[in-house]
Structure formats: structure tokens, C-alpha cells
Design an enzyme around this catalytic site. Structure first.
Site, mmCIF file in Angstrom:
data_model
loop_
_atom_site.group_PDB
_atom_site.id
_atom_site.type_symbol
_atom_site.label_atom_id
_atom_site.label_comp_id
_atom_site.label_asym_id
_atom_site.label_seq_id
_atom_site.Cartn_x
_atom_site.Cartn_y
_atom_site.Cartn_z
ATOM 1 N N SER A 21 0.829 -1.217 0.000
ATOM 2 C CA SER A 21 0.000 0.000 0.000
ATOM 3 C C SER A 21 0.864 1.268 0.000
ATOM 4 O O SER A 21 0.499 2.266 -0.617
ATOM 5 C CB SER A 21 -0.983 0.011 1.181
ATOM 6 O OG SER A 21 -0.311 0.224 2.389
ATOM 7 N N ARG A 99 13.595 -7.500 4.489
ATOM 8 C CA ARG A 99 14.966 -7.985 4.378
ATOM 9 C C ARG A 99 15.920 -6.899 4.852
ATOM 10 O O ARG A 99 15.726 -5.725 4.542
ATOM 11 C CB ARG A 99 15.330 -8.272 2.912
ATOM 12 C CG ARG A 99 14.420 -9.188 2.180
ATOM 13 C CD ARG A 99 14.837 -10.612 2.233
ATOM 14 N NE ARG A 99 16.211 -10.834 1.837
ATOM 15 C CZ ARG A 99 16.895 -11.927 2.178
ATOM 16 N NH1 ARG A 99 16.356 -12.841 2.948
ATOM 17 N NH2 ARG A 99 18.145 -12.084 1.764
ATOM 18 N N LEU A 101 19.451 -5.111 4.357
ATOM 19 C CA LEU A 101 20.298 -4.962 3.170
ATOM 20 C C LEU A 101 21.758 -5.214 3.533
ATOM 21 O O LEU A 101 22.215 -4.851 4.616
ATOM 22 C CB LEU A 101 20.154 -3.551 2.593
ATOM 23 C CG LEU A 101 18.739 -3.137 2.176
ATOM 24 C CD1 LEU A 101 18.765 -1.749 1.556
ATOM 25 C CD2 LEU A 101 18.119 -4.138 1.211
ATOM 26 N N HIS A 117 8.815 3.103 8.621
ATOM 27 C CA HIS A 117 8.621 2.190 9.748
ATOM 28 C C HIS A 117 7.420 2.679 10.569
ATOM 29 O O HIS A 117 7.297 3.885 10.826
ATOM 30 C CB HIS A 117 9.883 2.146 10.618
ATOM 31 C CG HIS A 117 9.760 1.177 11.740
ATOM 32 N ND1 HIS A 117 9.850 -0.195 11.549
ATOM 33 C CD2 HIS A 117 9.503 1.364 13.050
ATOM 34 C CE1 HIS A 117 9.670 -0.795 12.717
ATOM 35 N NE2 HIS A 117 9.462 0.118 13.650
ATOM 36 N N GLU A 150 23.248 0.034 7.923
ATOM 37 C CA GLU A 150 23.374 -1.418 8.030
ATOM 38 C C GLU A 150 22.607 -2.005 9.210
ATOM 39 O O GLU A 150 22.445 -3.216 9.304
ATOM 40 C CB GLU A 150 24.851 -1.802 8.098
ATOM 41 C CG GLU A 150 25.490 -1.650 6.732
ATOM 42 C CD GLU A 150 26.997 -1.672 6.784
ATOM 43 O OE1 GLU A 150 27.550 -2.269 7.725
ATOM 44 O OE2 GLU A 150 27.621 -1.070 5.894
ATOM 45 N N ASP A 153 16.246 -0.555 11.096
ATOM 46 C CA ASP A 153 15.436 0.611 11.477
ATOM 47 C C ASP A 153 16.248 1.646 12.255
ATOM 48 O O ASP A 153 15.831 2.150 13.302
ATOM 49 C CB ASP A 153 14.219 0.152 12.326
ATOM 50 C CG ASP A 153 13.344 -0.834 11.568
ATOM 51 O OD1 ASP A 153 13.236 -0.710 10.335
ATOM 52 O OD2 ASP A 153 12.771 -1.734 12.211
ATOM 53 N N ALA A 181 -1.208 7.714 7.962
ATOM 54 C CA ALA A 181 -0.141 8.708 8.147
ATOM 55 C C ALA A 181 1.095 8.322 7.332
ATOM 56 O O ALA A 181 1.768 9.183 6.771
ATOM 57 C CB ALA A 181 0.207 8.830 9.629
ATOM 58 N N GLU A 182 1.377 7.017 7.246
ATOM 59 C CA GLU A 182 2.533 6.561 6.458
ATOM 60 C C GLU A 182 2.407 7.002 5.007
ATOM 61 O O GLU A 182 3.362 7.487 4.391
ATOM 62 C CB GLU A 182 2.627 5.024 6.486
ATOM 63 C CG GLU A 182 3.012 4.449 7.825
ATOM 64 C CD GLU A 182 3.159 2.924 7.755
ATOM 65 O OE1 GLU A 182 3.757 2.409 6.795
ATOM 66 O OE2 GLU A 182 2.656 2.235 8.663
#
Ligand code: GRF
Length: 213
Positions: A21, A99, A101, A117, A150, A153, A181-182
Site C-alpha cells: 500500500s 529484508r 540490506l 517504519h 546497516e 530501522d 499517516a505513512e
């Protein structure tokens, strides 16, 4: 910054693992002219990711790079990077991409990978941020758009939006309120990114108002 050879616009990629979304909200904002850039490609690491259908319906190029097909994170990320290069992406937007990175991926797009997030970081990193917020009993949660480094979050915060936690909230109610809000926040950050308004200094990111210029 890579520019589209025809339109001279920036080109962002969105990496997803599921519903998509946030990806749709970014694509729609770009199509509506609210983000001065083009959606270059949507990449999923899961073949059945729901968001892929929606992206295809909107005519956005899609690719599936299943992580199970690679021996390790570096190999998988290498394949994703190839797809990003094929599509001339200049910014990578993680949107529900489940995932971490590899350092090589982050080095390939320095300062050009964003994530969203569903909490006010550094509170409640990792999965189930909304459940963590409810269990902790906070009265205000929200969402964060940050540059990716790295650690999970963890990178510099670009923007945050606060969302109230109501007494009768359950995880679904709170998640839905945060998700609205996101969608607004991520599109606004991309708009500002492509307008060249983000000024990064260490961990601090300032969003320059046009009047400051
Ligand atoms: C969003 O809550 C996002 O913040 C988190 O995963 C969820 C993805 O939702 N990282 P969607 O796939 O964008 O609908």
C-alpha cells in the site's frame, strides 16, 4: 542523480515483500504530479507479493527476485542491484520490504535508500511495531521515514508523523490509523527529496523550506 533520458525526471524504485500500500501511494503521488519523479520499477522478494498485481495494473515495471534462490544475502542483493541498474533507479524506497540490506547494497546507493517504519523510531524497531506500542502502553505512536544504514530501522530520521493511541485500540485499529499517516508522510518525503530540499548532516536531516534557500 540519474535522470530519465526522455523526461529528465528522477526515477525511484520501490522494494516490497507484501501488500504494497505504501508503494501504491508513492506511485499514485508520482502519477498525480505530487512527486517530481517516475516510478522506475517495483521489486519483490516474494513471488506472490500482493503489491505486484497492483503495480502491474498501474503499468509500473515489476520484477521478482526471490531470496530463496540465492545462497546468501550478498548474492540476492547483487541480483536486486542488477534490476535497479537495468531500470536506472536513482533512489531505493523500502516499503514493507522484510529484508536487511547487505553492506554492498548500501554502498551502491549511498544516502539514496529510504525506509518507512510504523513507529516513532528509535521506539519499537523491528517487526510488530504497532503491537509493541500497544503492549508498552504509549499514548502516542506514529511513523518514521529514515535513511537506511546497516542496522535495522536505525539510519538518520528524515521525517516523523505522530498518531494517537486510543484506549480501545487493538493492533488492527492502530495499524490502520498509522498506515494513513505513512502514506502521506512517505510521499511528502519523496517530494522533498526530489525537490532537493533534504539537507543531511550526520544523523540530522533538515527539510529545507524554499524560503531558506
Ligand atoms: C507498513 O506498515 C510499513 O511501515 C512497514 O510494513 C508495512 C508495509 O505495508 N515497514 P504495505 O506493504 O506498504 O501496505
Amino acid at each position: 542523480m540519474t535522470r530519465d533520458p526522455v523526461t529528465d525526471a528522477g526515477r525511484f524504485a520501490v522494494l516490497i515483500s507484501g501488500r504494497g500500500s505504501n508503494m501504491l501511494s508513492l506511485v499514485n503521488a508520482a502519477r498525480a504530479g505530487r512527486i517530481p519523479a517516475l516510478p522506475a520499477v517495483v521489486i519483490a522478494n516474494v513471488a506472490g507479493a500482493q503489491g505486484l498485481h497492483a503495480a502491474r495494473d498501474l503499468g509500473v515495471p515489476t520484477a521478482v527476485v526471490e531470496h530463496q534462490a540465492s545462497a546468501n544475502r550478498r548474492e540476492h542483493d547483487g541480483k536486486v542491484l542488477e534490476v535497479l541498474r537495468e531500470h536506472d533507479a536513482d533512489l531505493v524506497c523500502l516499503a514493507g520490504y522484510m529484508r536487511l540490506l547487505s553492506p554492498a547494497f548500501i554502498a551502491a546507493y549511498p544516502g539514496r535508500i529510504l525506509n518507512i517504519h510504523p513507529s516513532l523510531l528509535p521506539a519499537f524497531p523491528g517487526p510488530d511495531a504497532q503491537r509493541q506500542a500497544l503492549e508498552h502502553g504509549v499514548k502516542i505512536s506514529g511513523c518514521t521515514v529514515h535513511f537506511v544504514d546497516e542496522q535495522l530501522d536505525h539510519g538518520p530520521v528524515v521525517a516523523q508523523a505522530a498518531v494517537p493511541v486510543k484506549d480501545d485500540d487493538d493492533e488492527d485499529l492502530l495499524s490502520a490509523r498509522i498506515l494513513e499517516a505513512e502514506h502521506r508522510l512517505y510521499a511528502e518525503v519523496l517530494r522533498r527529496y526530489y525537490l532537493g530540499h533534504l539537507v543531511v548532516s550526520g544523523r540530522r536531516v533538515r527539510i529545507q523550506e524554499p524560503a531558506d534557500e
